[in-house]
Design an enzyme around this catalytic site. Structure first.
Site, PDB file in Angstrom:
ATOM      1  N   GLY A  40      67.009 103.849  26.585  1.00 51.61           N
ATOM      2  CA  GLY A  40      68.274 103.680  25.876  1.00 51.61           C
ATOM      3  C   GLY A  40      68.733 102.233  25.766  1.00 51.61           C
ATOM      4  O   GLY A  40      67.954 101.286  25.919  1.00 51.61           O
ATOM      5  N   GLY A 182      86.191  91.232  27.772  1.00 53.62           N
ATOM      6  CA  GLY A 182      85.684  92.186  28.753  1.00 53.62           C
ATOM      7  C   GLY A 182      84.357  91.698  29.286  1.00 53.62           C
ATOM      8  O   GLY A 182      83.945  90.554  29.029  1.00 53.62           O
ATOM      9  N   HIS A 449      75.549  85.970  60.170  1.00 56.22           N
ATOM     10  CA  HIS A 449      75.886  84.570  59.930  1.00 56.22           C
ATOM     11  C   HIS A 449      74.605  83.759  59.810  1.00 56.22           C
ATOM     12  O   HIS A 449      73.666  83.969  60.584  1.00 56.22           O
ATOM     13  CB  HIS A 449      76.726  84.033  61.097  1.00 56.22           C
ATOM     14  CG  HIS A 449      77.033  82.573  60.979  1.00 56.22           C
ATOM     15  ND1 HIS A 449      78.024  82.086  60.159  1.00 56.22           N
ATOM     16  CD2 HIS A 449      76.450  81.493  61.567  1.00 56.22           C
ATOM     17  CE1 HIS A 449      78.060  80.773  60.245  1.00 56.22           C
ATOM     18  NE2 HIS A 449      77.115  80.387  61.107  1.00 56.22           N
TER      19      HIS A 449
END
Length: 470
Positions: A40, A182, A449
């Protein structure tokens, strides 16, 4: 005699092909009907190829700023637009082939052609050479949507573009007008700005990316303006005249003044139109502005007929369509007697949104403003990337993470991020919301971290006056 299936999926985008795969996994005899390309719009002309374009622009951006990292680049950096587009199309082709493989792997019958419903559980497929009649116990409509045209400036692919034209441009725009701010509009504005175009964005509302938190909109506008873009909010394009050399646009600014400006090209990004015309659905489903109305599992008013994705109410996002595809497939399997599936309705409050401009935007849940409008007493915390060691080391210290909590219960209501790699980090908050987390669990979570994700932890601490690094 018509071919008989348990399920036929009309449309093979990220909703349709995922629904078909899940149906096949559940042991249902499944077919998919596609008129153009498997995968699609998303895989071929949307989400994926645009990210390939944006990646090229990102690399150019870093090369343009190589000296900031102690590096020297010999000669001027040039963008080869043809090569950039070729790479993008290659990525799309690879994924299209991947979906083709998945259809074969899952033994899903593929019928290429124009599908038209003849009833809730039957349709015809008109291919290049012949017409087929197919029937099924259930049909899922997943026909998606297309770009909305301006009534006074139809896209011609030459001077006035939709997102599809902007992905395979005939030439590099020198001065580009982007109508609409948008996700699609801002992504292309960011891409072409990084590639060297002079970009102007016109947004009729009072801020860009208007669905995002106000703090995100404000930050992004400042960042894009700093990068050289012209941002016009509270403005509207009243007229466009197209010529062989460009477009003349009459723009009404926020103060009411109308000016006429010349641009080489224009991208129209003012929303979408559902692909629900001419598929035989008019008498079978209820529609609102062309969007098929469904229940929480994808059912329409006609028994046996379902709908998912961009042809149904928003948000119109690929991951929302895929999630709906799984939910609907499992609901169908349940109706057909499978007692081992337990589909859950879509929770729209937990659908993340991502915009891949520079800097990136990502969010989930309520903005601070919407939370207050909904009646919540709110605690909100913001942590800037300038206080994050990894962001500084990466040279990406612009940005922040913001979290919104219910002050009474500690429920995480929303999270909003702008900056480097935030589209990858937002999923942490999505998981947290899905698990109905509170500030206590997030505060007690150990973040690695050095990572930019530490800003997520710090924003939660900041909401309760406990931030450590600001």
């Amino acid at each position: 005699m018509a071919d008989q299936y348990d399920v036929i999926v009309l449309g093979s985008g990220p909703g349709g092909y995922v629904a078909a795969i899940r149906c096949a996994q559940l042991g249902l005899k499944t077919a998919i009907v596609e008129r153009e390309l498997l995968g699609g719009i998303c895989l071929n002309w949307g989400c994926i190829p645009t990210k390939a374009l944006l990646r090229s622009a990102e690399i150019k951006h870093y090369m343009d700023h190589a000296k900031d990292y102690g590096l020297k680049v010999a000669g001027e950096i040039e963008a080869d637009l043809e090569a950039v587009v070729k790479r993008s199309r290659g990525v799309a082709k690879q994924l299209n082939q991947g979906v083709t493989h998945l259809m074969k792997k899952n033994k899903i019958a593929v019928h290429m052609g124009e599908g038209t419903l003849t009833g809730p559980t039957s349709l015809t497929v008109k291919g290049e050479k012949s017409e087929e009649k197919l029937t099924a116990k259930h049909i899922i409509v997943a026909t998606g949507a297309r770009a909305r045209d301006l009534p006074f400036a139809k896209a011609d692919g030459k001077r006035v573009w939709t997102y599809r034209h902007a992905m395979t441009p005939p030439e590099m725009p020198k001065k580009l007008l982007v109508i609409g701010s948008g996700a699609i509009g801002i992504e292309f504005a960011s891409f072409y700005n990084d590639m060297g175009a002079d970009v102007t964005v016109v947004e009729m509302l009072d801020r860009i990316v208007p669905v995002e938190d106000k703090d995100v909109s404000t930050f992004l506008e400042k960042s894009l303006t700093k990068q050289g873009m012209t941002i016009m909010t509270g403005a509207g394009v009243e007229e466009i005249k197209v010529s062989g050399s460009g477009v003349k646009a009459k723009i009404k600014a926020k103060d009411g003044k109308v000016s006429e400006t010349e641009f080489s090209h224009c991208i129209v990004a003012i929303g979408i139109v559902p692909n629900t015309e001419n598929i035989g659905a008019e008498k079978l489903v209820e529609m609102e502005r062309g969007f098929i109305q469904i229940d929480d599992y994808g059912r329409t008013k006609s028994k046996g007929l379902w709908a998912i994705g961009d042809c149904t109410p928003g948000p119109w996002l690929a991951h929302k369509a895929s999630h709906e595809g799984v939910t609907t497939a499992e609901a169908i399997a349940q109706e057909l007697g499978n007692k081992d599936v337990h589909p859950h309705p879509l929770d729209r409050a937990n659908i993340p949104g991502c915009t891949y401009c520079h800097p990136q935007i990502a969010s989930v849940g309520l903005t601070e403003e919407k939370a207050k409008e909904a009646g919540y007493e709110v605690k909100a915390g913001t942590f800037p990337f300038i206080g994050n060691g990894k962001a500084i080391a990466l040279g990406e210290a612009e940005g922040f993470t913001k979290t919104v909590f219910d002050a009474k219960t500690g429920e995480l209501l929303g999270a909003h991020m702008v900056g480097a790699e935030v589209t990858e980090m937002i999923q942490g908050f999505v998981v947290g919301k899905t698990l109905e987390t509170t500030e206590a669990e997030l505060m007690g979570t150990i973040f690695p971290h050095p990572t930019i994700s530490e800003s997520m932890h710090e924003s939660v601490l900041a909401a309760y006056g406990r931030a450590l690094h600001i």
